[in-house]
Design an enzyme around this catalytic site. Structure first.
Site, PDB file in Angstrom:
ATOM      1  N   GLY A 261      -2.538  -3.339   5.227  1.00 36.94           N
ATOM      2  CA  GLY A 261      -3.181  -4.069   6.313  1.00 36.94           C
ATOM      3  C   GLY A 261      -2.320  -5.284   6.631  1.00 36.94           C
ATOM      4  N   TYR A 302     -10.925 -18.499   0.953  1.00 36.09           N
ATOM      5  CA  TYR A 302     -10.205 -18.305  -0.302  1.00 36.09           C
ATOM      6  C   TYR A 302      -8.897 -19.089  -0.388  1.00 36.09           C
ATOM      7  CZ  TYR A 302      -9.219 -13.972   2.477  1.00 36.09           C
ATOM      8  OH  TYR A 302      -8.962 -13.054   3.471  1.00 36.09           O
ATOM      9  N   CYS A 328     -19.817 -28.333  12.117  1.00 33.89           N
ATOM     10  CA  CYS A 328     -20.559 -29.330  11.359  1.00 33.89           C
ATOM     11  C   CYS A 328     -20.722 -28.912   9.908  1.00 33.89           C
ATOM     12  CB  CYS A 328     -21.889 -29.613  12.043  1.00 33.89           C
ATOM     13  SG  CYS A 328     -21.603 -30.351  13.652  1.00 33.89           S
ATOM     14  N   GLU A 329     -19.620 -28.784   9.253  1.00 31.14           N
ATOM     15  CA  GLU A 329     -19.459 -28.474   7.832  1.00 31.14           C
ATOM     16  C   GLU A 329     -18.053 -28.963   7.526  1.00 31.14           C
ATOM     17  OE1 GLU A 329     -21.131 -26.056   5.730  1.00 31.14           O
ATOM     18  OE2 GLU A 329     -22.518 -25.115   7.167  1.00 31.14           O
TER      19      GLU A 329
HETATM   20  C1  PLP Z   1      -8.482  -4.030   2.523  1.00 38.52           C
HETATM   21  C2  PLP Z   1      -7.951  -2.774   2.016  1.00 38.52           C
HETATM   22  C3  PLP Z   1      -6.601  -2.469   2.190  1.00 38.52           C
HETATM   23  C4  PLP Z   1      -5.600  -3.392   2.851  1.00 38.52           C
HETATM   24  O1  PLP Z   1      -5.209  -4.444   2.025  1.00 38.52           O
HETATM   25  P1  PLP Z   1      -4.053  -5.455   2.495  1.00 38.52           P
HETATM   26  O2  PLP Z   1      -3.944  -6.432   1.401  1.00 38.52           O
HETATM   27  O3  PLP Z   1      -4.457  -6.068   3.775  1.00 38.52           O
HETATM   28  O4  PLP Z   1      -2.812  -4.663   2.678  1.00 38.52           O
HETATM   29  C5  PLP Z   1      -6.184  -1.234   1.735  1.00 38.52           C
HETATM   30  N1  PLP Z   1      -7.028  -0.377   1.129  1.00 38.52           N
HETATM   31  C6  PLP Z   1      -8.334  -0.651   0.942  1.00 38.52           C
HETATM   32  C7  PLP Z   1      -9.207   0.342   0.296  1.00 38.52           C
HETATM   33  C8  PLP Z   1      -8.831  -1.860   1.372  1.00 38.52           C
HETATM   34  O5  PLP Z   1     -10.125  -2.135   1.179  1.00 38.52           O
END
Ligand code: PLP
Length: 411
Positions: A261, A302, A328-329
């Site tokens: 991702g 995080y 407002c936090e």
């Molecule tokens: C969120 C997720 C990803 C992607 O993770 P990244 O760190 O953004 O690459 C891949 N596989 C699963 C099952 C996820 O939940």
């Protein structure tokens, strides 16, 4: 992307606004593909939750990516974006049996991560092939929010439960077509990842009809100078070798799959916000922007780092600022950050804003979520409009005459 392009986009579409550079996404995809050119069958399944705008999904589809999804809605988005069902994998955690059955009915690949659902699904649908998510109990990275392979993680079926898992598979006569792991969000040490992959290969030997092994994700991207970045090329070389050896001993050419991702979209993204107020206090200088954790929550959620640049005054003298929002936090984006001198009205650009930024945005404080713009071949293309007041109220039920008489407490 050049700062002047970003400034023009902020001028045209207003602020705050998210901007994604397609060229960066394409080059990251190409880089990952090249790193694993040593295996015959490679399948990258983009993790939709990182950035799920349908135009981004279409771009991924055109690159030849599959799609990793974690909810039935993401499955539906993927189908709408044109992915073939067999190129979508459903990798949820803790969802209902009904939701998994709905996904299976749509023809997408199913990944199950607990024995309870595996047993129920296998009993009801022994003919639907299923991939299983294994927890290899390997600690990848130090932050417990993003290390999902360790012993207390809620994700995956423990390798210590393999005997039980095998009994379920045997009794239900279900077909296991894939083995999966997703150890965490940061691969800092390739050897740790390779160690986890060995555990996956060992597990895979128990299943005779595999089509693929899915190594999840966890590719780390740099957030600032000097950050450790996963060495994709080295990982590609070493893992491909091990994978090819495994396929040879298994007697079948399997597909090596990944679900990146962040790696594909993080660095493509810029979040642009205007400075409303510069406020000198006794201890610091605050730069308050026209945004907050309703638009970009990662620093508060995080502690993630986003580089911040004053693109309105890139040559200005550097000074220390605390960059905060209008919520407002306490919503601090950065403390004691050296940024080129800020004046009210300047546009700040937040880097690494492609992954888990817009998708985590909310309407807190009844604010609108910002628009999204794709920068593609030197052109700015609006891919999501800014919300309007209509979006804030459209699902609220304005019940008439409910309080027509004045309410009083009955003591
Ligand atoms: C969120 C997720 C990803 C992607 O993770 P990244 O760190 O953004 O690459 C891949 N596989 C699963 C099952 C996820 O939940």
């Amino acid at each position: 992307m050049k700062n002047t392009d970003l400034l023009n986009i902020a001028k045209t579409y207003g602020d705050p606004v998210y901007v994604y550079d397609s060229e960066k996404i394409i080059s990251q995809f190409t880089r990952l593909t090249k790193a694993f050119s040593g295996v015959k069958k490679l399948q990258l399944n983009y993790a939709a939750k990182a950035l799920s705008n349908i135009t981004i999904l279409k771009l991924m589809n055109s690159l030849g990516s599959g799609l990793d999804t974690v909810s039935i809605q993401e499955v539906q988005l993927g189908l709408l974006a044109g992915f073939k069902p067999e190129h979508i994998i459903f990798t949820p955690n803790g969802v209902s049996l009904e939701e998994i059955e709905e996904a299976a009915k749509l023809g997408v690949r199913i990944n199950i991560d607990n024995l309870s659902i595996l047993e129920q699904f296998g009993s009801r649908h022994p003919n639907v092939p299923v991939c299983i998510r294994i927890n290899p109990h390997v600690m990848a990275g130090g932050n417990s929010n993003i290390s999902v392979g360790h012993i207390d993680s809620k994700f995956g079926i423990s390798i210590h439960q393999i005997p039980h898992l095998l009994r379920i598979v045997e009794l239900t006569k279900m077909n296991i077509n894939g083995i999966h792991m997703h150890t965490g969000s940061d691969i800092l040490d390739i050897d740790v990842f390779l160690y986890a992959s060995e555990i996956l290969f060992e597990t895979a030997k128990n299943f005779k009809n595999l089509d693929f092994i899915d190594f999840g994700s966890g590719f780390k991207v740099p957030y600032k100078d000097g950050d450790i970045e996963t060495n994709i090329e080295e990982l590609g070389k070493k893992l491909s070798e091990k994978f090819n050896d495994f396929c040879a001993s298994y007697g079948k050419e399997l597909t090596l799959a990944f679900e990146p991702g962040k790696f594909l979209v993080s660095e493509s993204g810029y979040f642009l916000a205007k400075v409303n107020v510069v406020k000198q206090t006794t201890s610091t200088v605050f730069a308050s922007i026209d945004s907050g954790f309703n638009h970009l929550i990662r620093p508060m959620l995080y502690g993630s780092y986003h580089g911040i640049e004053n693109i309105s005054n890139p040559e200005g003298r550097e000074r220390y600022y605390s960059v905060v929002g209008y919520i407002c936090e306490t919503d601090t984006f950065a403390s004691n950050r050296r940024i080129n001198e800020i004046s009210e009205g300047d546009i700040l650009s937040f880097k690494n804003s492609g992954a888990y930024c817009f998708t985590m945005a909310s309407n807190y404080n009844s604010r609108f979520r910002p628009p999204e713009v794709l920068w593609h071949k030197g052109e700015a293309i609006l891919i999501r409009e800014r919300e309007t007041f209509e979006d804030i109220i459209q699902h609220q039920v304005d019940v008439k005459n409910l309080f027509s008489k004045k309410e009083k407490a009955t003591v």
